[in-house]
Design a protein around this motif. Structure first.
Motif, PDB file in Angstrom:
ATOM      1  N   ALA A 114      -2.650   5.747  12.478  1.00 32.02           N
ATOM      2  CA  ALA A 114      -3.784   7.035  11.851  1.00 32.02           C
ATOM      3  C   ALA A 114      -4.004   6.048  10.432  1.00 32.02           C
ATOM      4  N   PHE A 115      -2.754   5.784   9.779  1.00 29.52           N
ATOM      5  CA  PHE A 115      -2.883   5.458   8.681  1.00 29.52           C
ATOM      6  C   PHE A 115      -3.208   3.787   8.823  1.00 29.52           C
ATOM      7  N   ARG A 116      -2.902   3.389   9.847  1.00 31.39           N
ATOM      8  CA  ARG A 116      -3.316   1.879  10.136  1.00 31.39           C
ATOM      9  C   ARG A 116      -5.071   1.834  10.195  1.00 31.39           C
ATOM     10  N   SER A 117      -5.039   2.284  11.171  1.00 34.30           N
ATOM     11  CA  SER A 117      -6.491   2.689  11.845  1.00 34.30           C
ATOM     12  C   SER A 117      -7.214   2.509  10.729  1.00 34.30           C
ATOM     13  N   ARG A 118      -7.435   4.232   9.490  1.00 37.51           N
ATOM     14  CA  ARG A 118      -8.161   4.205   8.726  1.00 37.51           C
ATOM     15  C   ARG A 118      -7.822   3.050   7.239  1.00 37.51           C
ATOM     16  N   ILE A 119      -7.158   2.202   7.336  1.00 35.64           N
ATOM     17  CA  ILE A 119      -7.049   0.800   6.553  1.00 35.64           C
ATOM     18  C   ILE A 119      -7.843   0.065   6.948  1.00 35.64           C
ATOM     19  N   GLN A 120      -7.864  -0.053   8.547  1.00 35.49           N
ATOM     20  CA  GLN A 120      -7.959  -1.262   9.179  1.00 35.49           C
ATOM     21  C   GLN A 120      -9.850  -1.100   9.160  1.00 35.49           C
ATOM     22  N   GLU A 121     -10.043  -0.149   8.794  1.00 34.21           N
ATOM     23  CA  GLU A 121     -11.368   0.226   8.970  1.00 34.21           C
ATOM     24  C   GLU A 121     -12.195   0.137   7.457  1.00 34.21           C
ATOM     25  N   ASP A 122     -11.319   0.381   6.421  1.00 30.99           N
ATOM     26  CA  ASP A 122     -11.427   0.158   5.368  1.00 30.99           C
ATOM     27  C   ASP A 122     -11.607  -1.103   5.091  1.00 30.99           C
ATOM     28  N   VAL A 133       0.908  -1.236   0.127  1.00 33.19           N
ATOM     29  CA  VAL A 133       0.023  -0.133  -0.345  1.00 33.19           C
ATOM     30  C   VAL A 133       0.524   1.068  -0.084  1.00 33.19           C
ATOM     31  N   PRO A 134       0.627   1.998  -0.893  1.00 35.54           N
ATOM     32  CA  PRO A 134       1.678   3.722  -0.726  1.00 35.54           C
ATOM     33  C   PRO A 134       1.716   4.375  -0.084  1.00 35.54           C
ATOM     34  N   PRO A 135       2.967   4.976   0.747  1.00 34.59           N
ATOM     35  CA  PRO A 135       2.224   5.644   2.221  1.00 34.59           C
ATOM     36  C   PRO A 135       1.606   6.489   2.071  1.00 34.59           C
ATOM     37  N   THR A 136       0.587   7.015   1.476  1.00 38.05           N
ATOM     38  CA  THR A 136      -0.825   8.366   1.343  1.00 38.05           C
ATOM     39  C   THR A 136      -0.754   9.390   2.614  1.00 38.05           C
ATOM     40  N   GLY A 137      -0.888   8.072   3.797  1.00 35.13           N
ATOM     41  CA  GLY A 137      -1.469   8.687   4.703  1.00 35.13           C
ATOM     42  C   GLY A 137      -3.185   8.385   5.261  1.00 35.13           C
ATOM     43  N   HIS A 138      -3.451   8.527   3.986  1.00 27.15           N
ATOM     44  CA  HIS A 138      -4.630   9.071   3.956  1.00 27.15           C
ATOM     45  C   HIS A 138      -5.330   7.419   4.440  1.00 27.15           C
ATOM     46  N   CYS A 139      -6.245   7.233   3.311  1.00 26.69           N
ATOM     47  CA  CYS A 139      -6.672   5.576   3.224  1.00 26.69           C
ATOM     48  C   CYS A 139      -6.344   4.942   1.806  1.00 26.69           C
ATOM     49  N   LEU A 140      -7.163   3.841   2.305  1.00 23.41           N
ATOM     50  CA  LEU A 140      -6.869   2.637   0.619  1.00 23.41           C
ATOM     51  C   LEU A 140      -7.221   3.733  -0.926  1.00 23.41           C
ATOM     52  N   ARG A 141      -6.947   3.694  -1.759  1.00 23.81           N
ATOM     53  CA  ARG A 141      -7.566   4.488  -2.403  1.00 23.81           C
ATOM     54  C   ARG A 141      -8.741   3.168  -3.645  1.00 23.81           C
ATOM     55  N   PRO A 142      -9.907   3.902  -3.898  1.00 25.97           N
ATOM     56  CA  PRO A 142     -10.350   2.780  -4.806  1.00 25.97           C
ATOM     57  C   PRO A 142      -9.978   1.513  -5.780  1.00 25.97           C
ATOM     58  N   LEU A 143      -8.851   1.786  -6.130  1.00 27.46           N
ATOM     59  CA  LEU A 143      -8.098   0.973  -7.404  1.00 27.46           C
ATOM     60  C   LEU A 143      -7.934  -0.334  -5.760  1.00 27.46           C
ATOM     61  N   ASP A 144      -7.353  -0.284  -5.110  1.00 28.48           N
ATOM     62  CA  ASP A 144      -6.966  -1.108  -3.764  1.00 28.48           C
ATOM     63  C   ASP A 144      -7.825  -1.916  -3.596  1.00 28.48           C
TER      64      ASP A 144
END
Length: 357
Positions: free
Chosen positions: A205-213, A164-175
């Protein structure tokens, strides 16, 4: 004949002398030797492990693989100034035999250069899903033969590490779109690539958003909760699920730090140590893939993902002419290879041990 005189008979046993120690029967029958037999056989045959790395160019996939196995298992495919960027997704596999303390591991690494690098990434996952299902098809065609090989070569992908690219936001629609399809076909372990580009607070924070996605889009990455066999597995896997995706940093160069040689990346402000948990979570990824869950990854691949593919293909065999006592399967079409099978088959687990005998 004197009635007091008794004739010696082989059926009569003479009492042992008080000085003779009693005969003690051994309680062991040697069942524990089966473990030694299995170990010797496994050491002769060696082990196979097939891993796929998926992610955009420049995320350190090749370096991470080399760091995992401490060898030049894969050469970097990052396009330079004179090398054009591939216009389509291309899959490349390389096989190495790694030996450590007498244990041989046949490692196959499959890279996916070009994934997500284009402006239009529509259906860019089709070649990846097609390759994974193609290996299932190859194994199935060998398995249904009347005269089978004693050992069927296993080219099935046991694990896919998704960067996953380290964008710091959330997963992309492609992901999200790709992971939803990929998790139904193979074991997926997502990682945050180049985690040293994020601060510790940004990383958590990035990990938490990915887990939520992952939860919101029903993406079931490895290790899956439904495959925990006992309380020990549940405790261990729960700790792993809390840390996924792992924040990793890859490096294949050694540096001197406080008089000791360590793997790391040298920067202007210091050295990022790969095996230091205070710097990154590479040790967790290594332990998951090699030290604790390697055989479990292979078991789930065979008993779940391959079984799903096998059931779908054999259900289609009623439309094909069948020979005496065997199934005649035609080659799979392109649509069958790129369409993930529904996850219906679960790992066979003995729920009631009393029914075994």
């Amino acid at each position: 004949m004197d009635p007091l005189r008794r004739s010696s008979s082989p059926c009569c046993s003479t009492p042992s002398s008080p000085r003779t120690p009693p005969c003690e029967a051994s309680d062991s029958v040697g069942i524990e030797a089966v473990l030694d037999q299995l170990k010797i056989k496994a050491m002769k045959m060696g082990f196979e492990f097939n891993i796929m790395v998926v992610g955009q160019s420049g995320l350190g996939k090749s370096t991470m693989v080399n760091t995992l196995f401490k060898s030049k298992a894969w050469k970097s495919s990052l396009p330079g100034l004179g090398t054009p960027t591939p216009q389509t997704l291309q899959l490349h596999s390389v096989t190495h035999v790694i030996e450590e303390k007498g244990v041989k591991l046949k490692l196959t690494v499959t890279d996916t250069p070009g994934f997500g690098d284009q402006i239009n990434n529509d259906k860019c996952w089709d070649p990846i899903l097609g390759y994974i299902n193609e290996q299932y098809e190859r194994y199935l065609q060998e398995e249904i033969l009347i005269t089978r090989q004693r050992h069927i070569p296993d080219t099935r992908v046991h694990c896919c590490v998704y960067f996953v690219p380290p964008t710091g936001h959330c997963l992309r629609p492609l992901d999200i779109e790709f992971l939803q399809r990929l998790c139904r076909t193979v074991n997926v372990v997502p990682v945050i690539a180049r985690a040293d580009s994020l601060t510790i607070e940004e990383r958590e924070a990035f990990r938490s958003r990915i887990q939520e996605d992952l939860r919101n889009h029903c993406i079931d990455v490895y290790p899956q909760k439904c495959f925990d066999e006992d309380i020990n597995d549940r405790i261990l896997n729960s700790k792993i699920r809390e840390r996924i995706p792992f924040a990793v940093v890859g490096a294949d160069r050694e540096h001197m730090v406080n008089g000791r040689c360590v793997l790391g990346r040298k920067t202007k402000w210091g050295i990022v140590e790969v095996e230091n948990m205070a710097h990154c979570e590479f040790p967790l990824l290594r332990d998951l893939l090699i030290r604790s869950h390697l055989q479990d990854l292979k078991d789930i691949t065979h008993n779940v993902h391959y079984e799903n593919y096998r059931v779908v293909r054999l259900n289609e065999s009623h439309l094909l002419p069948s020979g005496p006592g065997w199934v005649n399967l035609g080659p799979a079409s392109t649509q069958q290879l790129t369409t993930p099978a529904p996850l219906k088959v679960r790992r066979r687990v003995q729920e009631d041990p009393k029914d075994e005998f």
